[in-house]
Design a protein around this motif. Sequence first.
Motif, PDB file in Angstrom:
ATOM      1  N   ALA A   1       0.850  -1.188   0.000  1.00  0.00           N
ATOM      2  CA  ALA A   1       0.000   0.000   0.000  1.00  0.00           C
ATOM      3  C   ALA A   1       0.886   1.239   0.000  1.00  0.00           C
ATOM      4  CB  ALA A   1      -0.912   0.005   1.220  1.00  0.00           C
ATOM      5  N   HIS A   2       0.570   2.190  -0.852  1.00  0.00           N
ATOM      6  CA  HIS A   2       1.363   3.418  -0.965  1.00  0.00           C
ATOM      7  C   HIS A   2       0.678   4.588  -0.276  1.00  0.00           C
ATOM      8  CE1 HIS A   2       4.295   2.615  -4.457  1.00  0.00           C
ATOM      9  NE2 HIS A   2       3.857   1.447  -4.030  1.00  0.00           N
ATOM     10  N   GLU A   3       1.492   5.517   0.203  1.00  0.00           N
ATOM     11  CA  GLU A   3       1.028   6.795   0.736  1.00  0.00           C
ATOM     12  C   GLU A   3       1.898   7.881   0.114  1.00  0.00           C
ATOM     13  OE1 GLU A   3       0.983   6.965   4.974  1.00  0.00           O
ATOM     14  OE2 GLU A   3      -0.276   5.180   5.168  1.00  0.00           O
ATOM     15  N   PRO A   4       1.389   9.100   0.003  1.00  0.00           N
ATOM     16  CA  PRO A   4       2.229  10.186  -0.518  1.00  0.00           C
ATOM     17  C   PRO A   4       3.471  10.368   0.359  1.00  0.00           C
ATOM     18  CG  PRO A   4      -0.068  10.874  -0.403  1.00  0.00           C
ATOM     19  CD  PRO A   4       0.032   9.546   0.311  1.00  0.00           C
ATOM     20  N   ALA A   5       4.587  10.700  -0.282  1.00  0.00           N
ATOM     21  CA  ALA A   5       5.810  10.988   0.470  1.00  0.00           C
ATOM     22  C   ALA A   5       5.577  12.196   1.372  1.00  0.00           C
ATOM     23  CB  ALA A   5       6.954  11.250  -0.496  1.00  0.00           C
ATOM     24  N   THR A   6       6.281  12.250   2.483  1.00  0.00           N
ATOM     25  CA  THR A   6       6.202  13.382   3.397  1.00  0.00           C
ATOM     26  C   THR A   6       6.639  14.644   2.649  1.00  0.00           C
ATOM     27  OG1 THR A   6       6.742  11.909   5.229  1.00  0.00           O
ATOM     28  CG2 THR A   6       7.031  14.274   5.610  1.00  0.00           C
ATOM     29  N   PRO A   7       5.825  15.701   2.673  1.00  0.00           N
ATOM     30  CA  PRO A   7       6.137  16.905   1.884  1.00  0.00           C
ATOM     31  C   PRO A   7       7.560  17.435   2.077  1.00  0.00           C
ATOM     32  CG  PRO A   7       3.925  17.065   2.756  1.00  0.00           C
ATOM     33  CD  PRO A   7       4.540  15.838   3.375  1.00  0.00           C
ATOM     34  N   GLY A   8       8.090  17.418   3.286  1.00  0.00           N
ATOM     35  CA  GLY A   8       9.434  17.920   3.533  1.00  0.00           C
ATOM     36  C   GLY A   8      10.533  17.070   2.928  1.00  0.00           C
ATOM     37  N   GLU A   9      10.205  15.836   2.529  1.00  0.00           N
ATOM     38  CA  GLU A   9      11.195  14.936   1.929  1.00  0.00           C
ATOM     39  C   GLU A   9      11.145  14.947   0.402  1.00  0.00           C
ATOM     40  OE1 GLU A   9      10.196  11.207   3.772  1.00  0.00           O
ATOM     41  OE2 GLU A   9      11.191  11.744   5.646  1.00  0.00           O
ATOM     42  N   VAL A  10      10.087  15.525  -0.175  1.00  0.00           N
ATOM     43  CA  VAL A  10       9.922  15.515  -1.631  1.00  0.00           C
ATOM     44  C   VAL A  10      10.886  16.507  -2.274  1.00  0.00           C
ATOM     45  CG1 VAL A  10       8.343  15.961  -3.538  1.00  0.00           C
ATOM     46  CG2 VAL A  10       7.529  14.760  -1.503  1.00  0.00           C
ATOM     47  N   VAL A  11      11.621  16.025  -3.264  1.00  0.00           N
ATOM     48  CA  VAL A  11      12.536  16.847  -4.047  1.00  0.00           C
ATOM     49  C   VAL A  11      11.900  17.198  -5.382  1.00  0.00           C
ATOM     50  CG1 VAL A  11      14.811  16.898  -5.179  1.00  0.00           C
ATOM     51  CG2 VAL A  11      14.551  15.842  -2.914  1.00  0.00           C
ATOM     52  N   ALA A  12      11.171  16.232  -5.976  1.00  0.00           N
ATOM     53  CA  ALA A  12      10.534  16.455  -7.275  1.00  0.00           C
ATOM     54  C   ALA A  12       9.348  15.519  -7.440  1.00  0.00           C
ATOM     55  CB  ALA A  12      11.533  16.224  -8.409  1.00  0.00           C
ATOM     56  N   GLY A  13       8.336  15.988  -8.171  1.00  0.00           N
ATOM     57  CA  GLY A  13       7.174  15.175  -8.472  1.00  0.00           C
ATOM     58  C   GLY A  13       6.251  15.012  -7.279  1.00  0.00           C
ATOM     59  N   LYS A  14       5.409  13.976  -7.369  1.00  0.00           N
ATOM     60  CA  LYS A  14       4.468  13.638  -6.296  1.00  0.00           C
ATOM     61  C   LYS A  14       4.597  12.151  -5.981  1.00  0.00           C
ATOM     62  CE  LYS A  14       1.193  17.236  -7.476  1.00  0.00           C
ATOM     63  NZ  LYS A  14      -0.173  17.587  -7.813  1.00  0.00           N
ATOM     64  N   PRO A  15       5.783  11.742  -5.520  1.00  0.00           N
ATOM     65  CA  PRO A  15       6.009  10.313  -5.304  1.00  0.00           C
ATOM     66  C   PRO A  15       5.179   9.741  -4.156  1.00  0.00           C
ATOM     67  CG  PRO A  15       7.841  11.582  -4.445  1.00  0.00           C
ATOM     68  CD  PRO A  15       6.941  12.552  -5.161  1.00  0.00           C
ATOM     69  N   THR A  16       4.870   8.451  -4.300  1.00  0.00           N
ATOM     70  CA  THR A  16       4.248   7.686  -3.234  1.00  0.00           C
ATOM     71  C   THR A  16       5.203   6.568  -2.850  1.00  0.00           C
ATOM     72  OG1 THR A  16       3.099   6.195  -4.757  1.00  0.00           O
ATOM     73  CG2 THR A  16       1.920   8.205  -4.073  1.00  0.00           C
ATOM     74  N   LEU A  17       5.088   6.113  -1.590  1.00  0.00           N
ATOM     75  CA  LEU A  17       5.972   5.067  -1.084  1.00  0.00           C
ATOM     76  C   LEU A  17       5.176   4.075  -0.260  1.00  0.00           C
ATOM     77  CD1 LEU A  17       7.650   8.063  -0.030  1.00  0.00           C
ATOM     78  CD2 LEU A  17       9.335   6.381  -0.666  1.00  0.00           C
ATOM     79  N   GLY A  18       5.706   2.867  -0.146  1.00  0.00           N
ATOM     80  CA  GLY A  18       5.074   1.878   0.702  1.00  0.00           C
ATOM     81  C   GLY A  18       6.038   0.776   1.078  1.00  0.00           C
ATOM     82  N   THR A  19       5.779   0.159   2.223  1.00  0.00           N
ATOM     83  CA  THR A  19       6.609  -0.932   2.735  1.00  0.00           C
ATOM     84  C   THR A  19       5.709  -2.036   3.253  1.00  0.00           C
ATOM     85  OG1 THR A  19       8.287   0.654   3.445  1.00  0.00           O
ATOM     86  CG2 THR A  19       8.402  -1.540   4.406  1.00  0.00           C
ATOM     87  N   THR A  20       6.059  -3.274   2.940  1.00  0.00           N
ATOM     88  CA  THR A  20       5.375  -4.427   3.502  1.00  0.00           C
ATOM     89  C   THR A  20       6.419  -5.375   4.089  1.00  0.00           C
ATOM     90  OG1 THR A  20       3.560  -4.290   1.916  1.00  0.00           O
ATOM     91  CG2 THR A  20       3.868  -6.401   3.015  1.00  0.00           C
ATOM     92  N   PRO A  21       6.523  -5.454   5.413  1.00  0.00           N
ATOM     93  CA  PRO A  21       7.425  -6.437   6.026  1.00  0.00           C
ATOM     94  C   PRO A  21       6.922  -7.851   5.715  1.00  0.00           C
ATOM     95  CG  PRO A  21       6.734  -4.769   7.619  1.00  0.00           C
ATOM     96  CD  PRO A  21       5.867  -4.615   6.416  1.00  0.00           C
ATOM     97  N   ILE A  22       7.871  -8.768   5.495  1.00  0.00           N
ATOM     98  CA  ILE A  22       7.500 -10.145   5.161  1.00  0.00           C
ATOM     99  C   ILE A  22       7.861 -11.103   6.293  1.00  0.00           C
ATOM    100  CG2 ILE A  22       7.904 -12.062   3.570  1.00  0.00           C
ATOM    101  CD1 ILE A  22       8.422  -9.964   1.393  1.00  0.00           C
ATOM    102  N   THR A  23       9.075 -10.982   6.815  1.00  0.00           N
ATOM    103  CA  THR A  23       9.529 -11.886   7.871  1.00  0.00           C
ATOM    104  C   THR A  23      10.706 -11.250   8.594  1.00  0.00           C
ATOM    105  OG1 THR A  23      10.116 -14.201   8.371  1.00  0.00           O
ATOM    106  CG2 THR A  23      11.145 -13.214   6.420  1.00  0.00           C
ATOM    107  N   THR A  24      11.129 -11.884   9.689  1.00  0.00           N
ATOM    108  CA  THR A  24      12.336 -11.468  10.405  1.00  0.00           C
ATOM    109  C   THR A  24      13.254 -12.671  10.541  1.00  0.00           C
ATOM    110  OG1 THR A  24      11.299 -11.892  12.534  1.00  0.00           O
ATOM    111  CG2 THR A  24      11.202  -9.628  11.716  1.00  0.00           C
ATOM    112  N   LEU A  25      14.533 -12.399  10.780  1.00  0.00           N
ATOM    113  CA  LEU A  25      15.508 -13.475  10.960  1.00  0.00           C
ATOM    114  C   LEU A  25      15.617 -13.802  12.438  1.00  0.00           C
ATOM    115  CD1 LEU A  25      18.331 -12.391   8.490  1.00  0.00           C
ATOM    116  CD2 LEU A  25      16.519 -14.077   8.135  1.00  0.00           C
TER     117      LEU A  25
END
Length: 112
Positions: free
Chosen positions: A15-39
């Motif tokens: 699932a993506h969310e808009p990048a934090t405005p203070g971190e955006v350098v260009a465009g309107k990027p979205t980001l997302g992370t899905t953890p799968i497992t741990t070691l």
Amino acid sequence: MADVEVFPLGEVSVAHEPATPGEVVAGKPTLGTTPITTLGDTGVEIGIWEMSTGAVRDIEVDEVFVVLEGAATISVEGAAPVAVKPGDLVRLSAGAATVWEVTSPLRKLYVA
């Protein structure tokens, strides 16, 4: 936990969310992370991270990743930009101040 676990990476949705405005350098990027497992009990996490086209600033954690899809250039102040593409294995050092310029939606498998 089973002795053998298989994680079909192509089926992992992120699932993506808009990048934090203070971190955006260009465009309107979205980001997302899905953890799968741990070691085990190490706290080391393995998962999928994605970013749409655009550019963002980040402060890195100690991480190794493999680019599964897409393309990007990673810049660190004082160093030459590094282009990454599918199949590349990349190591990031904790505390590195980076700028990610994603030119084709990026999907990576990370270990951090």
